[in-house]
Design an enzyme around this catalytic site. Sequence first.
Site, short mmCIF file in Angstrom:
data_model
loop_
_atom_site.label_atom_id
_atom_site.label_comp_id
_atom_site.label_asym_id
_atom_site.label_seq_id
_atom_site.Cartn_x
_atom_site.Cartn_y
_atom_site.Cartn_z
N GLN A 131 0.84 -1.20 0.00
CA GLN A 131 0.00 0.00 0.00
C GLN A 131 0.88 1.25 0.00
O GLN A 131 1.65 1.47 0.94
CB GLN A 131 -0.90 -0.02 1.22
CG GLN A 131 -1.62 1.28 1.54
CD GLN A 131 -2.64 1.67 0.50
OE1 GLN A 131 -2.32 2.44 -0.40
NE2 GLN A 131 -3.83 1.13 0.61
N GLU A 154 -4.70 1.53 -8.01
CA GLU A 154 -5.98 1.87 -7.35
C GLU A 154 -5.90 3.25 -6.71
O GLU A 154 -6.81 4.06 -6.80
CB GLU A 154 -6.33 0.82 -6.29
CG GLU A 154 -7.70 1.08 -5.66
CD GLU A 154 -7.85 0.46 -4.28
OE1 GLU A 154 -8.99 0.34 -3.84
OE2 GLU A 154 -6.83 0.13 -3.65
N ASN A 155 -4.78 3.51 -6.05
CA ASN A 155 -4.62 4.80 -5.37
C ASN A 155 -4.41 5.94 -6.36
O ASN A 155 -4.87 7.06 -6.14
CB ASN A 155 -3.45 4.74 -4.39
CG ASN A 155 -3.83 4.05 -3.09
OD1 ASN A 155 -4.51 4.62 -2.26
ND2 ASN A 155 -3.43 2.80 -2.94
N GLY A 168 -9.40 -1.76 -1.22
CA GLY A 168 -10.49 -1.43 -0.30
C GLY A 168 -10.06 -1.22 1.13
O GLY A 168 -10.84 -1.45 2.06
N GLU A 169 -8.82 -0.74 1.33
CA GLU A 169 -8.35 -0.57 2.70
C GLU A 169 -9.14 0.51 3.45
O GLU A 169 -9.35 0.42 4.66
CB GLU A 169 -6.86 -0.21 2.74
CG GLU A 169 -6.32 -0.19 4.16
CD GLU A 169 -4.81 -0.01 4.25
OE1 GLU A 169 -4.34 0.41 5.31
OE2 GLU A 169 -4.11 -0.29 3.25
N ARG A 170 -9.64 1.54 2.76
CA ARG A 170 -10.45 2.57 3.42
C ARG A 170 -11.72 1.96 4.00
O ARG A 170 -12.14 2.29 5.12
CB ARG A 170 -10.80 3.70 2.45
CG ARG A 170 -9.64 4.64 2.15
CD ARG A 170 -10.07 5.77 1.25
NE ARG A 170 -10.89 6.75 1.95
CZ ARG A 170 -12.18 6.93 1.76
NH1 ARG A 170 -12.84 6.18 0.88
NH2 ARG A 170 -12.85 7.86 2.43
N ARG A 171 -12.37 1.08 3.21
CA ARG A 171 -13.59 0.43 3.69
C ARG A 171 -13.28 -0.47 4.89
O ARG A 171 -14.07 -0.56 5.84
CB ARG A 171 -14.22 -0.39 2.56
CG ARG A 171 -15.09 0.40 1.62
CD ARG A 171 -15.32 -0.33 0.31
NE ARG A 171 -14.18 -0.16 -0.59
CZ ARG A 171 -13.94 -0.94 -1.64
NH1 ARG A 171 -14.76 -1.93 -1.92
NH2 ARG A 171 -12.91 -0.70 -2.41
N SER A 179 -21.46 6.21 7.46
CA SER A 179 -22.30 5.65 6.41
C SER A 179 -22.40 4.13 6.55
O SER A 179 -23.47 3.55 6.37
CB SER A 179 -21.73 6.02 5.04
OG SER A 179 -22.42 5.36 4.01
#
Length: 295
Positions: free
Chosen positions: A51, A125-126, A91-94, A67
Amino acid sequence: MERESKNKEMKRKGGLGRGIEALFEDEPQIEETEEEIKELDLGDMRPNPYQPRKSFDDKTLKELSDSIKENGVFQPIIVRKSVNGYEIIAGERRFRASKLAKKTTIPAIVREFTESQMMEVAVLENLQREDLTPLEEAQAYEMLQKNLGLTQEEVSKRMGKSRPYIANYLRLLTLPSKTKHLLQHGDLSMGQARTLLGLKNKDKIDEVAKQVVKEGMPVRKVEALVASLNAKKPHKKMTKKSAFIRESEHQLSDKLGSKVNISESKKGNGRLSIGFSSVDELNRILDILGVDLDE
């Protein structure tokens, strides 16, 4: 905010978008099949070791967490099986927001990825989200170069960027640590940092960077400052002479009736110079020294 989907079925077709799929054009093509979405324990997961993003915005993470508390996670994360649990591919933020929301599981799709694929997906992705800092983006390109043995040209092709674009980012990694800190935290812009790299005296970069931030200089003013500093000739440091050298100069000057200068280096060697203003004065000095040029 994460893109929401009204599709609540527990099956969906795979794919991370054309950009990421383009990374694997050389891979054997398989028939597109439906992938199962599983509810996996958050405790069994760890972030993608490749990452490039080092910091996550607390405010947007909290908004996503709120959310998820209210509506759940609509878009599954992508993981791969590892020796101990799973590694997050995308999907590390999720994942982080779900932990913040006190969730215990998260919807995920398990895929098989090689180390190089994981690395490239993490970077791309980033980049597609455009939330990497300039320094993180530079470190991502460096990681691809070192771990995959790629040239700048090869990195540029795989990332869909020009070679000069990649080179300019990689140059940021040569900045001193204090200036890197300013760049990483948004105090210094990419343009300002690149301009500072033009300083001939690299030891002054941190000092000048601090001045740029303090005065809020636009890039054009930074360019003018760098040009001005580069035009200045460096001052030669005067080495302090020992008492022995000073006394030797004094006695020789008295004996020869002329200015004498003795310089010495750290290595122990040195230079003796005797000043004169005319040929007659030179001959007088030579007589005193017992030098006869007629012999």
